[in-house]
Design an enzyme around this catalytic site. Structure first.
Site, PDB file in Angstrom:
ATOM      1  CE  LYS A  99      -4.927  -0.806 -11.993  1.00  9.51           C
ATOM      2  NZ  LYS A  99      -3.957  -0.606 -10.913  1.00  9.51           N
ATOM      3  CD  GLN A 142      -4.517   0.632  -7.522  1.00  3.81           C
ATOM      4  OE1 GLN A 142      -4.463  -0.315  -8.285  1.00  3.81           O
ATOM      5  NE2 GLN A 142      -4.282   1.875  -7.914  1.00  3.81           N
ATOM      6  CG  ASP A 172       1.393  -3.212 -10.832  1.00  3.41           C
ATOM      7  OD1 ASP A 172       0.941  -2.652 -11.841  1.00  3.41           O
ATOM      8  OD2 ASP A 172       0.845  -3.177  -9.715  1.00  3.41           O
TER       9      ASP A 172
END
Ligand code: GUN
Length: 297
Positions: free
Chosen positions: A54, A98, A121
């Site tokens: 990422k 994460q 997200d």
């Protein structure tokens, strides 16, 4: 029939080139460089490799990437404090924590602490709720990438039967909701199968598109799908393989060989959904930076 492989890497490259152009334009016109902060707690190997990918993608697109690493035994409040300071940092437009978090840290409390305006997200209750009622919001990255891959397969799902296998908050539930929306590249009749479904094949046999996100290899096999179906494989499973340098290889949730015999198009693992997940994260981060630049103007 031998299925076309839907090349997620190529689609991701094309989309990332558009994003990079958008980043350059935002810098030139508004003097704003999109910034993504990634919080990684612990050192789960899969998470470390996702986060590394990422961050690289972020920098390649011309964005600022900032990583906050915390030990696996970090206190929940310390993680929440890190989120709060990023909420207040005007150089950061996207915050990603994460998942999974180590045992003992409440994912709910940590996600709830992320400002919905920086929730690239799409995991906060505000953004999930907005998605469900069709308001403008950050769409969750994997489901959004899946919609793009289905589009890329050439299938218009409107009026078609879509089967989603798996009901996670990250993939299954949002994919089902997005495919059912009254919107372009959606408007499908959706069946959501899960571990409580006695025989998934009853549904997959009539599906025009199957999205399999069960977290288990061989969840979908060629005998379970209808000829010409499109298969989107979200699984990333490590199976031991002594012939590989790392001692394992990656496989999806679908048995690629048998599904490819019957399907019209299928995503590979790796190289299918994964690159598109990261791409849609960049997309959301750019969008967030654009909104911040408008707001500041
Ligand atoms: N873990 C697995 N997939 C994801 C994702 O899309 N976002 C975050 N934050 N964690 C994940």
């Amino acid at each position: 029939m031998s299925a076309k492989t839907i090349d997620g890497k190529k689609l991701a490259e094309r989309t990332r080139a558009e994003i990079a152009a958008g980043v350059a334009a935002l810098k030139a016109e508004k003097g704003v460089t999109p910034g993504l902060a990634v919080i990684l707690v612990g050192n789960n190997p899969a998470s470390v490799s996702y986060v590394t990918a990422k961050e690289k993608a972020c920098r390649d697109a011309g964005m600022i990437s900032c990583e906050i690493r915390m030990p696996a035994d970090a206190a929940e409040d310390a993680v929440i404090d890190a989120v709060k300071s990023l909420n207040a940092d005007s150089t950061i437009h996207g915050i990603l924590v994460q998942l999974p978090l180590p045992k003992g840290i409440s994912e709910k409390r940590v996600i709830d602490a992320i400002s919905p305006e920086k929730d690239v997200d799409g995991f906060t209750p505000v953004n999930v709720g907005k998605m469900l009622i069709g308001e403008d919001c950050f769409l969750p990255c994997t489901p959004h990438g899946i919609l793009k891959l289905i589009e890329e397969s050439g299938l218009d799902v409107a009026g078609k039967h879509a089967v989603v296998i798996g009901r996670s908050n990250i993939v299954g539930k949002p994919v089902a909701a997005l495919l059912a929306r009254k919107a372009p590249h959606a408007n499908a009749t959706v069946t959501l199968c899960h571990t409580g479904t006695p025989d998934v094949s009853v549904y997959t046999r009539t599906a025009d598109v199957v999205v399999v996100a069960a977290g288990r290899p061989n969840t979908l096999t060629g005998d379970m799908i209808k000829p010409g179906a499109v298969v989107i494989d979200v699984g990333v499973n490590r199976v031991s393989d002594p012939t590989k340098p790392k001692g394992y290889r990656l496989c999806g949730d679908a048995d690629f060989a048998s599904c490819a015999e019957v399907a019209s198009a299928i995503t590979p693992v790796p190289g299918g959904v994964g690159p598109m997940t990261i791409t849609m994260l960049l997309w959301n981060t750019l969008e967030s930076a654009r909104r911040a630049a408008e707001g500041a103007a």
